[in-house]
Design an enzyme around this catalytic site. Structure first.
Site, PDB file in Angstrom:
ATOM      1  N   GLU A   1       1.187  -1.111  -0.146  1.00  0.00           N
ATOM      2  CA  GLU A   1       0.005   0.327   0.348  1.00  0.00           C
ATOM      3  C   GLU A   1       0.705   0.765   0.176  1.00  0.00           C
ATOM      4  O   GLU A   1       0.826   2.253   0.056  1.00  0.00           O
ATOM      5  CB  GLU A   1      -0.415   0.219   1.432  1.00  0.00           C
ATOM      6  CG  GLU A   1      -1.982  -1.011   1.528  1.00  0.00           C
ATOM      7  CD  GLU A   1      -2.213  -2.400   0.566  1.00  0.00           C
ATOM      8  OE1 GLU A   1      -1.947  -3.176   0.168  1.00  0.00           O
ATOM      9  OE2 GLU A   1      -3.215  -1.667  -0.225  1.00  0.00           O
TER      10      GLU A   1
ATOM     11  N   GLN B   1     -18.414   4.614   4.786  1.00  0.00           N
ATOM     12  CA  GLN B   1     -19.448   5.787   5.203  1.00  0.00           C
ATOM     13  C   GLN B   1     -18.872   6.321   6.835  1.00  0.00           C
ATOM     14  O   GLN B   1     -18.169   7.009   7.466  1.00  0.00           O
ATOM     15  CB  GLN B   1     -20.724   5.983   4.901  1.00  0.00           C
ATOM     16  CG  GLN B   1     -20.741   6.821   4.097  1.00  0.00           C
ATOM     17  CD  GLN B   1     -22.911   6.749   3.614  1.00  0.00           C
ATOM     18  OE1 GLN B   1     -22.859   5.738   2.242  1.00  0.00           O
ATOM     19  NE2 GLN B   1     -23.116   7.502   3.967  1.00  0.00           N
TER      20      GLN B   1
ATOM     21  N   HIS C   1      -1.618   4.172  -1.685  1.00  0.00           N
ATOM     22  CA  HIS C   1      -2.502   5.241  -0.929  1.00  0.00           C
ATOM     23  C   HIS C   1      -2.294   5.597  -1.903  1.00  0.00           C
ATOM     24  O   HIS C   1      -3.304   6.727  -1.959  1.00  0.00           O
ATOM     25  CB  HIS C   1      -2.584   5.167   0.313  1.00  0.00           C
ATOM     26  CG  HIS C   1      -2.775   4.311   1.124  1.00  0.00           C
ATOM     27  ND1 HIS C   1      -3.527   3.054   1.096  1.00  0.00           N
ATOM     28  CD2 HIS C   1      -2.394   3.684   2.857  1.00  0.00           C
ATOM     29  CE1 HIS C   1      -3.889   2.963   1.801  1.00  0.00           C
ATOM     30  NE2 HIS C   1      -3.117   2.612   2.737  1.00  0.00           N
TER      31      HIS C   1
ATOM     32  N   ARG D   1       2.871  -8.512   4.041  1.00  0.00           N
ATOM     33  CA  ARG D   1       1.912  -7.840   2.780  1.00  0.00           C
ATOM     34  C   ARG D   1       2.332  -7.461   1.445  1.00  0.00           C
ATOM     35  O   ARG D   1       3.239  -6.450   1.950  1.00  0.00           O
ATOM     36  CB  ARG D   1       1.271  -7.645   4.079  1.00  0.00           C
ATOM     37  CG  ARG D   1      -0.135  -6.555   2.722  1.00  0.00           C
ATOM     38  CD  ARG D   1      -2.032  -7.132   3.903  1.00  0.00           C
ATOM     39  NE  ARG D   1      -2.462  -6.360   3.093  1.00  0.00           N
ATOM     40  CZ  ARG D   1      -3.832  -5.059   3.208  1.00  0.00           C
ATOM     41  NH1 ARG D   1      -3.389  -4.458   4.610  1.00  0.00           N
ATOM     42  NH2 ARG D   1      -4.043  -4.515   2.783  1.00  0.00           N
TER      43      ARG D   1
ATOM     44  N   TYR E   1       3.886   2.173   1.901  1.00  0.00           N
ATOM     45  CA  TYR E   1       4.428   2.415   2.861  1.00  0.00           C
ATOM     46  C   TYR E   1       5.550   2.130   3.109  1.00  0.00           C
ATOM     47  O   TYR E   1       5.924   1.945   1.626  1.00  0.00           O
ATOM     48  CB  TYR E   1       4.022   1.017   4.463  1.00  0.00           C
ATOM     49  CG  TYR E   1       2.171   1.857   4.532  1.00  0.00           C
ATOM     50  CD1 TYR E   1       2.046   3.724   4.304  1.00  0.00           C
ATOM     51  CD2 TYR E   1       1.015   1.249   4.324  1.00  0.00           C
ATOM     52  CE1 TYR E   1       0.348   3.655   5.360  1.00  0.00           C
ATOM     53  CE2 TYR E   1      -0.509   1.792   4.972  1.00  0.00           C
ATOM     54  CZ  TYR E   1      -0.195   2.892   5.507  1.00  0.00           C
ATOM     55  OH  TYR E   1      -1.867   3.525   5.658  1.00  0.00           O
TER      56      TYR E   1
HETATM   57  P1  NAP Z   1     -28.478  17.211  -0.207  1.00  0.00           P
HETATM   58  O1  NAP Z   1     -26.828  16.641   0.004  1.00  0.00           O
HETATM   59  O2  NAP Z   1     -28.132  18.065   1.237  1.00  0.00           O
HETATM   60  O3  NAP Z   1     -27.689  18.149  -1.283  1.00  0.00           O
HETATM   61  C1  NAP Z   1     -28.705  19.056  -1.579  1.00  0.00           C
HETATM   62  C2  NAP Z   1     -28.388  19.542  -3.111  1.00  0.00           C
HETATM   63  O4  NAP Z   1     -29.319  20.611  -3.470  1.00  0.00           O
HETATM   64  C3  NAP Z   1     -26.931  20.626  -2.667  1.00  0.00           C
HETATM   65  O5  NAP Z   1     -26.051  20.703  -3.784  1.00  0.00           O
HETATM   66  C4  NAP Z   1     -27.897  21.754  -2.284  1.00  0.00           C
HETATM   67  O6  NAP Z   1     -26.889  22.807  -2.950  1.00  0.00           O
HETATM   68  C5  NAP Z   1     -28.382  21.643  -3.331  1.00  0.00           C
HETATM   69  N1  NAP Z   1     -29.934  22.064  -2.496  1.00  0.00           N
HETATM   70  C6  NAP Z   1     -29.987  22.671  -1.605  1.00  0.00           C
HETATM   71  N2  NAP Z   1     -31.352  23.646  -1.496  1.00  0.00           N
HETATM   72  C7  NAP Z   1     -31.574  23.800  -2.320  1.00  0.00           C
HETATM   73  C8  NAP Z   1     -32.720  24.903  -2.864  1.00  0.00           C
HETATM   74  N3  NAP Z   1     -33.482  25.768  -2.053  1.00  0.00           N
HETATM   75  N4  NAP Z   1     -32.752  25.209  -4.182  1.00  0.00           N
HETATM   76  C9  NAP Z   1     -31.430  24.722  -4.451  1.00  0.00           C
HETATM   77  N5  NAP Z   1     -30.386  23.610  -4.449  1.00  0.00           N
HETATM   78  C10 NAP Z   1     -31.294  23.428  -3.541  1.00  0.00           C
HETATM   79  O7  NAP Z   1     -29.321  16.124  -0.561  1.00  0.00           O
HETATM   80  P2  NAP Z   1     -29.337  14.942  -1.451  1.00  0.00           P
HETATM   81  O8  NAP Z   1     -28.413  15.005  -1.794  1.00  0.00           O
HETATM   82  O9  NAP Z   1     -30.763  14.600  -2.267  1.00  0.00           O
HETATM   83  O10 NAP Z   1     -28.112  13.970  -0.656  1.00  0.00           O
HETATM   84  C11 NAP Z   1     -29.683  13.709   0.723  1.00  0.00           C
HETATM   85  C12 NAP Z   1     -28.586  13.120   1.371  1.00  0.00           C
HETATM   86  O11 NAP Z   1     -28.330  11.658   0.666  1.00  0.00           O
HETATM   87  C13 NAP Z   1     -27.796  13.387   2.118  1.00  0.00           C
HETATM   88  O12 NAP Z   1     -27.473  13.426   3.207  1.00  0.00           O
HETATM   89  C14 NAP Z   1     -26.383  12.492   1.435  1.00  0.00           C
HETATM   90  O13 NAP Z   1     -24.868  12.619   1.673  1.00  0.00           O
HETATM   91  C15 NAP Z   1     -27.004  10.779   1.141  1.00  0.00           C
HETATM   92  N6  NAP Z   1     -26.127  10.642   0.007  1.00  0.00           N
HETATM   93  C16 NAP Z   1     -24.791   9.948   0.288  1.00  0.00           C
HETATM   94  C17 NAP Z   1     -24.686   9.608  -1.153  1.00  0.00           C
HETATM   95  C18 NAP Z   1     -23.219   8.856  -1.218  1.00  0.00           C
HETATM   96  O14 NAP Z   1     -22.876   8.627  -2.004  1.00  0.00           O
HETATM   97  N7  NAP Z   1     -22.503   8.824   0.200  1.00  0.00           N
HETATM   98  C19 NAP Z   1     -25.172   9.253  -1.981  1.00  0.00           C
HETATM   99  C20 NAP Z   1     -26.810   9.820  -1.976  1.00  0.00           C
HETATM  100  C21 NAP Z   1     -27.039  10.364  -1.013  1.00  0.00           C
HETATM  101  P3  NAP Z   1     -26.397  24.427  -2.609  1.00  0.00           P
HETATM  102  O15 NAP Z   1     -27.769  24.990  -1.828  1.00  0.00           O
HETATM  103  O16 NAP Z   1     -25.639  24.486  -3.379  1.00  0.00           O
HETATM  104  O17 NAP Z   1     -27.417  24.624  -4.022  1.00  0.00           O
HETATM  105 FE1  SF4 Z   2     -17.892   0.085   6.623  1.00  0.00          FE
HETATM  106 FE2  SF4 Z   2     -19.539  -0.603   7.070  1.00  0.00          FE
HETATM  107 FE3  SF4 Z   2     -19.422   0.585   4.581  1.00  0.00          FE
HETATM  108 FE4  SF4 Z   2     -18.684  -1.622   4.436  1.00  0.00          FE
HETATM  109  S1  SF4 Z   2     -20.784  -1.600   5.500  1.00  0.00           S
HETATM  110  S2  SF4 Z   2     -17.743   0.150   4.258  1.00  0.00           S
HETATM  111  S3  SF4 Z   2     -17.818  -1.641   6.699  1.00  0.00           S
HETATM  112  S4  SF4 Z   2     -19.224   1.458   7.258  1.00  0.00           S
END
Ligand code: NAP
Ligand code: SF4
Length: 675
Positions: free
Chosen positions: A165, A340, A253, A215, A167
């Protein structure tokens, strides 16, 4: 007769036997740094009791300069040895085996005191390393051997010497990081001297009856990485130096190719280990994106390795092996490789846990004790919050009814799982279905549970989720405007030029969904390798494809927008955001921040910039997709409250902002632990 004969077969190492072919790979959880040794011991003991053949601890520093960060855990004193004894005793008490990883970070150490073969700064660290002189190198070797001796004294069954990785030991192997002209640099024979010497000295110090895993980086995935001939030469030399087992390292990494993220195909690198099979006679372990007993069994049955390493799957489910043995593979909580709650936490200085299993690393604090008095519990909403509440409550002995107006469980997970690269969400929903059934939860689908239906339950939990936020853009009711729900659930028609309003997790997901057509690269290894430029280390040093990344032609021209002036995707996962950004850039997605949404018309989306609303610009689009976040769906909660029924409101119905499955499952599980 087991379904997994190869996986569950013992492995005879001569002086000791592992009860199966499953290694719990090393993970930095942050537990050791808490110095709460009961908590550390409980974490490992629970996994030992779950039947894993051998576990490897998180990386322990052999000395201060080699620690991944200042204050990183290591075995520096007799007190440290006594503390680690608590862990090894508990693991042995459960019939398990555990090896301690010795991790010298070299130039990856987040410290101005970091050391390396040459003063070449790493692209992922702000600190240029100090070049070691001959005495300095001897000190590192001696410190690593001493760490192995201390691990032996602490009761470990072995050590893993971290040589991959990117290291410290890995840094000696390639000319990119080793510019030395003395006997530790230059010809490969010199560059590999350090890792070989380390293994020799470790073996000499600990005696014959002690597991020494090395490893070894089998595909560096960086320019000027090791050639395949060098990998084979090193493997043979490490075997001759006294290693018991060789484990596979994939990618440095600093590599710009994802190696463990959810979009990486399952067992994407088992072919690399397979190339080394037959070159050495010690057992080989393969690794990366193996997360079910079925996949692990196939890897072994096909002769890719002698043993399989899984790390994060043991955060998701400590009982992985025991459930496979009992024929309950469908009940193994799947690691969805999201990072996450594990790696994203580690890189934010927080203790690791697991999105799927909030008890991971919190075993002493979050207990699911049998309920003293079983209750009738109604849960409305079968998304992550509701399902996790239902599962934990039922497992504790409550009688649980789970309602959802949809005709299937999963809630928002059903949108995630259609995104190319997020196929693991299928497994998560399937696991909930199997587990809810096994726990005796009565699941009522297509059922609108209103106030009257909920009277009479001892506890009512509202997990009704979220509604898309209305961004209020003039023209948004036009025929060319759809919401992400229409696209991901409703199969809405989307044209070839698309503007996406909102660049949060869902905006990125929708963009990914819209640029792909046909097979997802995550489901097709050769497509994925071409997309990211993964070649064969026999053909190019480090295994980078000579032609570089060759993504498929994007299915649509997509523009992703947000109002904030910051870089798009800045708030995505700490360890995965770069992958989402790179993937979309490869597909030609335009990313524009700092915009005002002026209006939508038949020509597309009209925007301007800044407070002065300058530079009016038209983003020509056949379809505009609204991904502007969410608001809580609280109508049921409000009606219950008006009727005087006290309910627990969780998940998106509680707080929609930045809701994700991690928070929803954590909140649901923690509530259920108290009911
Ligand atoms: P979000 O992360 O809160 O993003 C909302 C987006 O909309 C932002 O880009 C925001 O940017 C914009 N926005 C907010 N209010 C607005 C308004 N009134 N008018 C226009 N644009 C507006 O919500 P989400 O994308 O719906 O996701 C929801 C949750 O699911 C989040 O917590 C996200 O982290 C999670 N999620 C995670 C993943 C992942 O890969 N880990 C994937 C999908 C969803 P601006 O305010 O700058 O415009
Ligand atoms: Fe990490 Fe759990 Fe997501 Fe697997 S499911 S990548 S262990 S947080």
């Amino acid at each position: 007769m087991t379904e997994f004969p190869h996986l569950l077969a013992p492995l005879d190492l001569g002086f000791t036997t592992l009860k199966n072919r499953v290694l719990m790979g090393s993970m930095h959880t942050g537990l050791e740094e808490t110095k709460d040794w009961d908590r550390v011991a409980t974490f490992y003991a629970e996994r030992a009791a779950g039947g894993v053949g051998l576990m490897v601890t998180g990386g322990m520093a052999p000395n201060r300069e080699g620690g991944v960060f200042p204050g990183a855990a290591g075995l520096f004193s007799n007190e440290d040895i006594a503390n680690h004894r608590v862990v090894t005793d508990r693991v042995h008490g459960e019939g398990g085996k555990i090896a301690m990883q010795i991790l010298h970070a070299g130039r990856y150490a987040y410290s101005p005191d970091c050391v390396a073969p040459s003063p070449v700064k790493s692209p992922i660290s702000p600190f240029p390393p100090k070049e070691l002189d001959e005495d300095g190198i001897e000190k590192q070797i001696a410190d690593i051997a001493t760490a192995a001796v201390r691990a032996h004294e602490a009761g470990y069954d072995g050590v893993e010497v971290m040589g991959s990785e990117g290291y410290f030991l890995n840094q000696f192997l390639v000319t990119h990081t080793n510019k030395r002209t003395d006997r530790w640099g230059g010809a490969y024979e010199n560059r590999m001297r350090l890792p070989v010497e380390v293994v020799k000295r470790v073996r000499g110090a600990v005696g014959d009856d002690f597991i020494v895993i090395y490893r070894l980086s089998m595909i560096d995935l960086v320019p000027e990485g090791s050639t395949w001939d060098e990998v084979v030469t090193l493997a043979k030399a490490i075997e001759a130096a006294g290693a018991t087992i060789l484990n596979t390292g994939i990618g440095w990494h600093e590599a710009r190719i994802p190696t463990i993220a959810t979009s990486v195909p399952r067992r994407a690198f088992s072919w690399v280990t397979q190339k080394l099979m037959g070159e050495v006679s010690v057992p080989l372990i393969t690794s990366n994106r193996i997360n079910t007993p079925e996949v692990a069994e196939a890897v072994l049955a096909e002769g890719c390795a002698d043993m399989v390493s899984m790390a994060r799957p043991f955060l998701a489910d400590s009982q992985f092996v025991a459930k496979a043995e009992r024929g309950e593979a469908a009940l193994i909580a799947p690691c969805i490789a999201c990072n996450q709650a594990c790696l994203d936490h580690t890189f934010s200085g927080k203790i690791s846990s697991c999105l799927v299993n909030p008890r991971a690393c919190y075993e002493t604090e979050l207990r699911y004790a049998p309920a003293a008095k079983p209750k009738d519990i109604a849960i409305v909403g079968a998304g992550p919050a509701g399902m996790s509440t239902a599962l934990v409550a039922a497992e504790r002995g409550h009688r649980v009814t789970l309602f959802d107006k949809d005709d299937r469980i999963g809630g928002q997970l059903n949108m995630a799982r259609v995104i190319p690269g997020k196929e693991e969400f299928h497994g998560l929903v399937d696991w909930y279905a199997a587990s809810l059934s096994a726990a005796g939860v009565e699941v009522r689908l297509g059922a609108v549970a209103d106030v009257e239906a909920l009277r009479g339950f001892d506890e009512v939990v509202v997990a009704t989720g979220v509604l898309p936020r209305d961004p209020g853009v003039p023209g948004q009711n036009g025929p060319n405007v759809v919401s992400y729900v229409d696209v991901l659930r409703g199969g809405a028609e989307v044209g070839t030029r698309v503007a996406i309003v909102g660049a949060g997790g869902i905006g990125f997901d929708v963009a990914e969904f819209l640029v792909h057509a046909g097979e997802s690269p995550t489901e097709d290894l050769s497509l994925w390798k071409a997309e990211w430029g993964v070649g064969d280390p026999s053909e190019t040093p480090g295994g980078l494809a000579p032609s570089g990344p060759q993504p498929e032609t994007p299915a649509r021209a997509v523009t992703l927008l947000q109002r904030k002036a910051e870089k798009l995707g800045k708030r995505l996962g700490k360890t995965t955001g770069w992958i989402h950004r790179s993937a979309l850039k490869m597909k030609g997605v335009k990313m524009i921040g700092g915009v005002n949404y002026e209006r939508i018309d038949a020509a597309g989306l009209h925007i301007s910039f800044g407070e002065a609303r300058d530079n009016p610009t038209l983003i020509e689009a056949d379809t505009v997709v609204l991904c502007a976040g969410q608001e809580p769906e609280r109508s049921l909660a409000d009606r219950l409250s008006a009727a005087g029924i006290v309910a627990h409101v969780i998940g998106g119905a509680d707080v929609a902002a930045e809701l994700d499955a991690k928070r929803a499952i954590d909140q649901g599980s923690r509530l259920a632990a108290t009911l």
